[in-house]
Design a protein around this motif. Sequence first.
Motif, PDB file in Angstrom:
ATOM      1  N   GLU A 256       0.838  -1.197   0.000  1.00  8.07           N
ATOM      2  CA  GLU A 256       0.000   0.000   0.000  1.00  8.07           C
ATOM      3  C   GLU A 256       0.870   1.243   0.000  1.00  8.07           C
ATOM      4  OE1 GLU A 256      -3.796   1.965   2.365  1.00  8.07           O
ATOM      5  OE2 GLU A 256      -2.681   0.337   3.299  1.00  8.07           O
ATOM      6  N   THR A 257       0.522   2.167  -0.884  1.00  7.38           N
ATOM      7  CA  THR A 257       1.139   3.490  -0.909  1.00  7.38           C
ATOM      8  C   THR A 257       0.007   4.484  -0.648  1.00  7.38           C
ATOM      9  OG1 THR A 257       0.778   3.955  -3.258  1.00  7.38           O
ATOM     10  CG2 THR A 257       2.766   2.691  -2.696  1.00  7.38           C
ATOM     11  N   PRO A 258       0.317   5.753  -0.455  1.00 10.86           N
ATOM     12  CA  PRO A 258      -0.773   6.724  -0.267  1.00 10.86           C
ATOM     13  C   PRO A 258      -1.722   6.815  -1.464  1.00 10.86           C
ATOM     14  CG  PRO A 258       1.299   7.665   0.472  1.00 10.86           C
ATOM     15  CD  PRO A 258       1.627   6.366  -0.196  1.00 10.86           C
ATOM     16  N   GLU A 259      -1.241   6.468  -2.665  1.00 10.65           N
ATOM     17  CA  GLU A 259      -2.061   6.609  -3.876  1.00 10.65           C
ATOM     18  C   GLU A 259      -2.762   5.326  -4.319  1.00 10.65           C
ATOM     19  OE1 GLU A 259       1.356   7.529  -4.020  1.00 10.65           O
ATOM     20  OE2 GLU A 259       0.803   9.530  -3.331  1.00 10.65           O
ATOM     21  N   GLU A 260      -2.199   4.159  -3.970  1.00 15.12           N
ATOM     22  CA  GLU A 260      -2.740   2.924  -4.544  1.00 15.12           C
ATOM     23  C   GLU A 260      -2.338   1.695  -3.734  1.00 15.12           C
ATOM     24  OE1 GLU A 260      -1.073   2.283  -8.449  1.00 15.12           O
ATOM     25  OE2 GLU A 260       0.960   2.211  -7.685  1.00 15.12           O
TER      26      GLU A 260
ATOM     27  N   GLU B  52     -15.114  -0.022  -2.121  1.00  9.75           N
ATOM     28  CA  GLU B  52     -15.297   1.284  -2.765  1.00  9.75           C
ATOM     29  C   GLU B  52     -14.098   2.192  -2.549  1.00  9.75           C
ATOM     30  OE1 GLU B  52     -16.677   1.377   1.351  1.00  9.75           O
ATOM     31  OE2 GLU B  52     -17.320   0.123  -0.298  1.00  9.75           O
ATOM     32  N   VAL B  53     -13.141   1.770  -1.735  1.00  7.44           N
ATOM     33  CA  VAL B  53     -11.913   2.545  -1.517  1.00  7.44           C
ATOM     34  C   VAL B  53     -11.072   2.574  -2.791  1.00  7.44           C
ATOM     35  CG1 VAL B  53      -9.753   2.578  -0.197  1.00  7.44           C
ATOM     36  CG2 VAL B  53     -11.903   2.053   0.942  1.00  7.44           C
ATOM     37  N   ILE B  54     -11.247   1.570  -3.657  1.00  6.89           N
ATOM     38  CA  ILE B  54     -10.491   1.458  -4.910  1.00  6.89           C
ATOM     39  C   ILE B  54     -11.281   2.075  -6.056  1.00  6.89           C
ATOM     40  CG2 ILE B  54      -9.471  -0.171  -6.561  1.00  6.89           C
ATOM     41  CD1 ILE B  54      -8.030  -0.006  -3.838  1.00  6.89           C
ATOM     42  N   ASP B  55     -10.598   2.860  -6.886  1.00  7.55           N
ATOM     43  CA  ASP B  55     -11.203   3.423  -8.099  1.00  7.55           C
ATOM     44  C   ASP B  55     -11.160   2.329  -9.164  1.00  7.55           C
ATOM     45  OD1 ASP B  55     -12.044   4.819 -10.307  1.00  7.55           O
ATOM     46  OD2 ASP B  55     -10.720   6.538  -9.952  1.00  7.55           O
ATOM     47  N   GLN B  56     -12.237   1.575  -9.281  1.00  9.88           N
ATOM     48  CA  GLN B  56     -12.273   0.384 -10.122  1.00  9.88           C
ATOM     49  C   GLN B  56     -12.080   0.684 -11.609  1.00  9.88           C
ATOM     50  OE1 GLN B  56     -15.627  -2.102  -9.133  1.00  9.88           O
ATOM     51  NE2 GLN B  56     -15.169  -2.014  -6.949  1.00  9.88           N
ATOM     52  N   GLU B  57     -12.412   1.872 -12.050  1.00 12.88           N
ATOM     53  CA  GLU B  57     -12.257   2.244 -13.459  1.00 12.88           C
ATOM     54  C   GLU B  57     -10.791   2.434 -13.852  1.00 12.88           C
ATOM     55  OE1 GLU B  57     -14.781   2.315 -15.659  1.00 12.88           O
ATOM     56  OE2 GLU B  57     -16.024   1.612 -13.991  1.00 12.88           O
TER      57      GLU B  57
ATOM     58  N   PRO C 100      -5.608   1.898  -7.958  1.00 19.70           N
ATOM     59  CA  PRO C 100      -5.573   3.251  -7.398  1.00 19.70           C
ATOM     60  C   PRO C 100      -6.715   3.494  -6.410  1.00 19.70           C
ATOM     61  CG  PRO C 100      -5.983   3.306  -9.772  1.00 19.70           C
ATOM     62  CD  PRO C 100      -5.893   1.878  -9.377  1.00 19.70           C
ATOM     63  N   LYS C 101      -6.398   4.247  -5.381  1.00 14.60           N
ATOM     64  CA  LYS C 101      -7.422   4.593  -4.396  1.00 14.60           C
ATOM     65  C   LYS C 101      -8.318   5.683  -4.960  1.00 14.60           C
ATOM     66  CE  LYS C 101      -4.582   3.537  -0.378  1.00 14.60           C
ATOM     67  NZ  LYS C 101      -3.933   4.087   0.821  1.00 14.60           N
ATOM     68  N   ALA C 102      -9.578   5.620  -4.591  1.00 14.57           N
ATOM     69  CA  ALA C 102     -10.522   6.674  -4.976  1.00 14.57           C
ATOM     70  C   ALA C 102     -10.129   7.949  -4.239  1.00 14.57           C
ATOM     71  CB  ALA C 102     -11.944   6.257  -4.606  1.00 14.57           C
ATOM     72  N   GLU C 103     -10.459   9.093  -4.820  1.00 17.51           N
ATOM     73  CA  GLU C 103     -10.080  10.384  -4.230  1.00 17.51           C
ATOM     74  C   GLU C 103     -10.543  10.510  -2.777  1.00 17.51           C
ATOM     75  OE1 GLU C 103      -8.086  12.860  -5.271  1.00 17.51           O
ATOM     76  OE2 GLU C 103      -7.637  11.589  -6.992  1.00 17.51           O
ATOM     77  N   LYS C 104     -11.739  10.027  -2.483  1.00 20.68           N
ATOM     78  CA  LYS C 104     -12.252  10.160  -1.118  1.00 20.68           C
ATOM     79  C   LYS C 104     -11.498   9.269  -0.131  1.00 20.68           C
ATOM     80  CE  LYS C 104     -15.933   6.805  -1.794  1.00 20.68           C
ATOM     81  NZ  LYS C 104     -17.339   6.576  -1.845  1.00 20.68           N
ATOM     82  N   ALA C 105     -10.780   8.259  -0.615  1.00 22.07           N
ATOM     83  CA  ALA C 105     -10.057   7.352   0.270  1.00 22.07           C
ATOM     84  C   ALA C 105      -8.605   7.763   0.496  1.00 22.07           C
ATOM     85  CB  ALA C 105     -10.087   5.941  -0.312  1.00 22.07           C
ATOM     86  N   LYS C 106      -8.085   8.673  -0.323  1.00 25.29           N
ATOM     87  CA  LYS C 106      -6.696   9.102  -0.177  1.00 25.29           C
ATOM     88  C   LYS C 106      -6.543   9.974   1.064  1.00 25.29           C
ATOM     89  CE  LYS C 106      -5.496   9.051  -5.053  1.00 25.29           C
ATOM     90  NZ  LYS C 106      -5.069   9.858  -6.191  1.00 25.29           N
ATOM     91  N   PRO C 107      -5.434   9.782   1.766  1.00 22.90           N
ATOM     92  CA  PRO C 107      -5.217  10.657   2.923  1.00 22.90           C
ATOM     93  C   PRO C 107      -4.998  12.099   2.474  1.00 22.90           C
ATOM     94  CG  PRO C 107      -3.324   9.231   2.562  1.00 22.90           C
ATOM     95  CD  PRO C 107      -4.367   8.833   1.574  1.00 22.90           C
TER      96      PRO C 107
END
Length: 133
Positions: free
Chosen positions: A37-41, A97-102, A118-125
Amino acid sequence: MTEKAVSTTPAPGQAARTREATRAEDRYVAPAVDIYETPEELVLLADLPGVAKEDLEVRLEDNVLTIRATPKHAAPGEAVWREFELPNFFRQFEVSEVIDQEKISADFKHGVLTLHLPKAEKAKPRKIEVKVS
């Protein structure tokens, strides 16, 4: 995946079936996986030795990520005697839903599948700015 139950008593008028006759030809093994896990994905690495790109399937359906692969022997010609069999690979992960599936992407190189989730924008710190009144 669930295992089929095998009846040992034949129905009237039917011949008894052996366990060998009821086994599925395809067997599956869960590939070894590392997830970082990274902050972005999230980055998923799956070891799939002996698998060619054409024999690899990665699907996302109903929030379930499925990896299915069929390896092939690299030896030339037809085997005369074989004691070593390459297993098929199968593994599933539930994706929230934390992951941007698209935006999920995949790379495959030297038998290693790399999935970028990649993490969805709402899930990124994020840092919240505090205002002074």
